[in-house]
Design a protein around this motif. Structure first.
Motif, mmCIF file in Angstrom:
data_model
loop_
_atom_site.group_PDB
_atom_site.id
_atom_site.type_symbol
_atom_site.label_atom_id
_atom_site.label_comp_id
_atom_site.label_asym_id
_atom_site.label_seq_id
_atom_site.Cartn_x
_atom_site.Cartn_y
_atom_site.Cartn_z
ATOM 1 N N SER A 105 -1.937 -4.386 33.677
ATOM 2 C CA SER A 105 -0.422 -3.577 33.508
ATOM 3 C C SER A 105 -0.387 -2.493 34.223
ATOM 4 C CB SER A 105 -0.725 -3.037 32.175
ATOM 5 O OG SER A 105 -0.588 -4.110 31.242
ATOM 6 N N ILE A 106 -1.434 -1.870 34.642
ATOM 7 C CA ILE A 106 -1.325 -0.673 35.811
ATOM 8 C C ILE A 106 -1.092 -1.372 36.839
ATOM 9 C CG2 ILE A 106 -2.609 0.923 36.857
ATOM 10 C CD1 ILE A 106 -4.327 1.244 34.416
ATOM 11 N N SER A 107 -1.575 -2.302 37.293
ATOM 12 C CA SER A 107 -1.452 -2.914 38.828
ATOM 13 C C SER A 107 -0.127 -3.496 38.973
ATOM 14 C CB SER A 107 -2.233 -4.131 38.874
ATOM 15 O OG SER A 107 -3.648 -3.918 38.880
ATOM 16 N N SER A 108 0.747 -3.746 37.836
ATOM 17 C CA SER A 108 1.901 -4.410 38.001
ATOM 18 C C SER A 108 2.867 -3.284 37.811
ATOM 19 C CB SER A 108 2.338 -5.548 37.040
ATOM 20 O OG SER A 108 2.030 -4.815 35.803
ATOM 21 N N ALA A 109 2.556 -2.148 37.412
ATOM 22 C CA ALA A 109 3.686 -1.258 37.049
ATOM 23 C C ALA A 109 3.521 0.075 37.923
ATOM 24 C CB ALA A 109 3.516 -0.852 35.498
ATOM 25 N N CYS A 110 2.515 0.444 38.411
ATOM 26 C CA CYS A 110 2.138 1.814 39.115
ATOM 27 C C CYS A 110 1.819 1.545 40.498
ATOM 28 C CB CYS A 110 1.010 2.511 38.281
ATOM 29 S SG CYS A 110 1.579 2.519 36.662
ATOM 30 N N PRO A 111 2.623 1.072 41.509
ATOM 31 C CA PRO A 111 2.365 0.864 42.704
ATOM 32 C C PRO A 111 1.971 1.959 43.685
ATOM 33 C CG PRO A 111 4.623 0.531 42.701
ATOM 34 C CD PRO A 111 4.121 0.711 41.274
ATOM 35 N N LEU A 116 -5.883 -4.824 41.521
ATOM 36 C CA LEU A 116 -5.575 -3.393 41.719
ATOM 37 C C LEU A 116 -5.771 -2.720 43.032
ATOM 38 C CD1 LEU A 116 -5.095 -0.625 39.936
ATOM 39 C CD2 LEU A 116 -7.633 -0.326 40.275
ATOM 40 N N SER A 117 -6.742 -3.246 43.575
ATOM 41 C CA SER A 117 -6.907 -2.638 45.238
ATOM 42 C C SER A 117 -5.648 -3.226 45.957
ATOM 43 C CB SER A 117 -8.178 -3.431 45.807
ATOM 44 O OG SER A 117 -8.246 -4.780 45.856
ATOM 45 N N THR A 118 -5.082 -4.420 45.383
ATOM 46 C CA THR A 118 -3.896 -4.860 46.190
ATOM 47 C C THR A 118 -2.693 -4.381 45.832
ATOM 48 O OG1 THR A 118 -5.031 -7.203 46.387
ATOM 49 C CG2 THR A 118 -2.926 -7.160 46.766
ATOM 50 N N CYS A 126 -2.346 -1.462 44.325
ATOM 51 C CA CYS A 126 -2.126 0.004 44.490
ATOM 52 C C CYS A 126 -3.127 0.267 45.732
ATOM 53 C CB CYS A 126 -2.807 0.775 43.282
ATOM 54 S SG CYS A 126 -2.144 0.220 41.693
ATOM 55 N N PRO A 127 -2.258 0.131 46.888
ATOM 56 C CA PRO A 127 -3.022 0.524 48.104
ATOM 57 C C PRO A 127 -3.139 2.115 48.444
ATOM 58 C CG PRO A 127 -0.672 0.115 48.661
ATOM 59 C CD PRO A 127 -0.935 -0.219 47.108
ATOM 60 N N HIS A 128 -2.503 2.608 47.558
ATOM 61 C CA HIS A 128 -2.827 4.323 48.166
ATOM 62 C C HIS A 128 -3.839 4.913 47.158
ATOM 63 C CE1 HIS A 128 0.840 3.773 50.652
ATOM 64 N NE2 HIS A 128 1.662 3.249 49.398
ATOM 65 N N LEU A 129 -4.597 4.116 46.311
ATOM 66 C CA LEU A 129 -5.508 4.775 45.443
ATOM 67 C C LEU A 129 -6.558 5.518 46.285
ATOM 68 C CD1 LEU A 129 -6.470 2.458 42.430
ATOM 69 C CD2 LEU A 129 -5.625 4.851 42.266
ATOM 70 N N SER A 130 -6.694 6.605 46.040
ATOM 71 C CA SER A 130 -7.704 7.565 46.654
ATOM 72 C C SER A 130 -8.806 8.107 45.800
ATOM 73 C CB SER A 130 -7.248 8.730 47.439
ATOM 74 O OG SER A 130 -6.466 9.617 46.417
ATOM 75 N N LEU A 174 -15.386 -2.849 46.500
ATOM 76 C CA LEU A 174 -14.955 -1.587 46.768
ATOM 77 C C LEU A 174 -14.452 -1.363 47.982
ATOM 78 C CD1 LEU A 174 -17.895 0.455 45.064
ATOM 79 C CD2 LEU A 174 -15.616 0.302 44.487
ATOM 80 N N SER A 175 -14.945 -2.037 49.309
ATOM 81 C CA SER A 175 -14.273 -2.218 50.379
ATOM 82 C C SER A 175 -12.977 -2.597 50.430
ATOM 83 C CB SER A 175 -15.323 -3.083 51.419
ATOM 84 O OG SER A 175 -15.040 -4.338 50.950
ATOM 85 N N SER A 176 -12.390 -3.181 49.248
ATOM 86 C CA SER A 176 -10.800 -3.762 49.242
ATOM 87 C C SER A 176 -9.902 -2.302 49.019
ATOM 88 C CB SER A 176 -10.640 -4.378 48.327
ATOM 89 O OG SER A 176 -11.320 -5.622 48.429
ATOM 90 N N PHE A 177 -10.652 -1.371 48.449
ATOM 91 C CA PHE A 177 -9.851 -0.002 48.452
ATOM 92 C C PHE A 177 -9.846 0.687 49.692
ATOM 93 C CE2 PHE A 177 -11.094 -1.313 44.043
ATOM 94 C CZ PHE A 177 -10.020 -1.104 43.430
ATOM 95 N N ARG A 178 -8.914 0.580 50.530
ATOM 96 C CA ARG A 178 -8.905 1.295 51.908
ATOM 97 C C ARG A 178 -8.744 2.793 51.882
ATOM 98 N NH1 ARG A 178 -8.940 -2.953 55.638
ATOM 99 N NH2 ARG A 178 -9.747 -4.742 54.619
#
Length: 468
Positions: free
Chosen positions: A92-98, A118-120, A122-126, A142-146
């Motif tokens: 749900s988070i992945s689809s609603a909170c980019p 999620l990594s795809t 939400c690309p800005h997750l820090s 984890l390497s997918s979270f750039r």
């Protein structure tokens, strides 16, 4: 008013409202509700598994156009918060909170596919905090979270740990600034992926909590040896590995480490070795070691870390007044914050705080919480030395009375914050006196029943915040 005020001005007003008022904003009109949702950047939700509203969570979150920080927790026991429940939340988070940059998911363990989604999405997750269950999945995802810089990983369950050390190196280096690990067991060798793929140039904070292992000791030792920008280390309830970690920190010849915290489980010899051999010059030291800290440690700390700015000691039963006074003398020039929480020496040695205070006249923050034997006479004599005091915590000092507050106001003219919760001897009149006679006071923590209407008027006029 709804017509006169523009959207931007209303949103600015909403930002300044205290929480009790802001929760009622959405009831005024549809426009106000829409503006409130669109202006919120941070949201914390406590969820009920199997609640009928959960399927519409994605629709609910999509209303918050500028949501950057989200924290989700569960109100049910761990048995009810299954992986399937957490996975559905993550989808749900992945689809609603980019636009998310910070996510804390503490509802239960999650699986690999939702994390990859999620990594795809939400690309800005820090900043990311989540739970994994054993047996461990590979941590390569984890390497997918750039954009990831702050990672908290919690391991749960009794599944058999992996028996093969993972030395795989990703083509994408994980440029973490903070890494927090909880629940690690001795055989969790998948953890080695972190040691092999975290950038040793960027990591500045390392936390272990309730851990019994570090994966492969050799991989961990090699990782610690390479770190050259590590500023903070926290070790909480990690007795079985603390000697190893302190040994490897001492072998790291970098002088960047400035803050060390050790709670509930230490190694007397390991701590002594670290203090003597480390190349760093600590600025902050926070210890809660009831049976693992004694005067020998205090003497070594005073000799090695004379630039210490912050010293916090909690429930340290094996130290003596003489040891603390010698430490205070060694740190007298630089120490600005001192915490002696639940200090057994105060029970055993009357007048100890007075002697200590005479050497620590630069103290700006003082925490004496839960010292039930602290009396007015000793407090009054001690506080006369702290003329630069800004923050004072007396929570749980049940024998102090209003007389102590008179001495406080007489000597500490720059006091900005005071905590008097659970000080049973301090009454309404004492709270009024502090508020009226502390010109720079901005924050008071005290029971609501001790704040009179007169005191509330003074606080409004002086912009003083009161907290229970």
């Amino acid at each position: 008013m709804d017509i006169i005020l523009c959207d931007e001005l209303l949103q600015e007003i909403f930002h300044r409202l205290p929480p009790p008022s802001s929760s009622a904003v959405s009831l005024v009109s549809k426009r106000w509700r829409h503006l409130l949702h669109s202006s919120l950047s941070s949201l914390t939700l406590r969820l009920f598994p199997n609640h009928p509203a959960l399927p519409s969570l994605s629709s609910f979150l999509s209303r918050y156009t500028y949501l950057y920080s989200l924290s989700l927790s569960s109100s049910s026991s761990s048995a009810a918060t299954t992986t399937a429940f957490s996975d559905s939340l993550l989808i749900s988070i992945s689809s609603a909170c980019p636009n998310l940059t910070h996510l804390r998911l503490s509802t239960g363990p999650v699986s690999l596919f939702p994390l990859l989604s999620l990594s795809t999405s939400c690309p800005h997750l820090s900043s990311l905090s989540f739970i994994l269950s054993r047996p461990l999945v590979s941590l390569h995802f984890l390497s997918s979270f750039r954009s990831l810089k702050f990672l908290t990983l919690i391991l749960v369950g009794n599944g058999s740990p992996d028996s093969i050390s993972d030395h795989y190196t990703s083509s994408t280096e994980l440029k973490l600034e903070s890494l927090c690990l909880s629940g690690i067991c001795a055989g969790d060798y998948e953890l080695n992926w972190l040691w092999n793929n975290c950038s040793y140039k960027t990591l500045s904070k390392l936390v272990f909590e309730n851990c019994e292992g570090v994966g492969d000791n050799q991989s961990f030792a090699s990782f610690i040896h390479r770190l050259n920008n590590l500023h903070e280390v926290e070790l909480k309830t990690c007795r079985s590995i603390i000697a190893l970690i302190l040994l490897k920190l001492a072998e790291n010849r970098s002088d960047s480490l400035s803050s060390l915290l050790i709670y509930d489980g230490g190694s007397k010899e390991g701590l002594l070795h670290f203090i003597r051999e480390t190349n760093c010059n600590l600025q902050k030291l926070d210890l809660r070691l009831p049976l693992d800290l004694d005067d020998s440690h205090l003497h070594e700390i005073g000799a090695k870390f004379n630039q210490l700015n912050i010293l916090r000691l909690q429930s340290c039963c094996m130290v003596t007044g003489e040891g603390l006074k010698s430490l205070g003398l060694a740190l007298s020039d630089n120490l600005e914050e001192l915490a002696l929480t639940n200090c057994d020496v105060i029970k055993r040695q009357n007048g100890f705080l007075v002697d200590l205070a005479q050497n620590l006249r630069n103290i700006k923050t003082l925490d004496l919480s839960y010292n039930h034997m602290l009396l007015d006479k000793e407090f009054a004599s001690m506080i006369s030395s702290y003329n630069n005091l800004r923050t004072l915590k007396l929570r749980g000092c049940s024998r102090l009375t209003n007389a102590s507050l008179i001495s406080l106001c007489k000597n500490c003219k720059h006091l900005e914050s005071i905590d008097m919760v659970y000080c049973h001897g301090i009454q309404v009149e004492g709270v009024e006196f502090v508020i009226l006679n502390s010109p720079e006071l901005r924050n008071v923590q005290v029971e609501d029943r001790k704040v009179s209407e007169i005191a509330r008027r003074w606080m409004r006029n002086k912009f003083i915040e009161v907290q229970p």
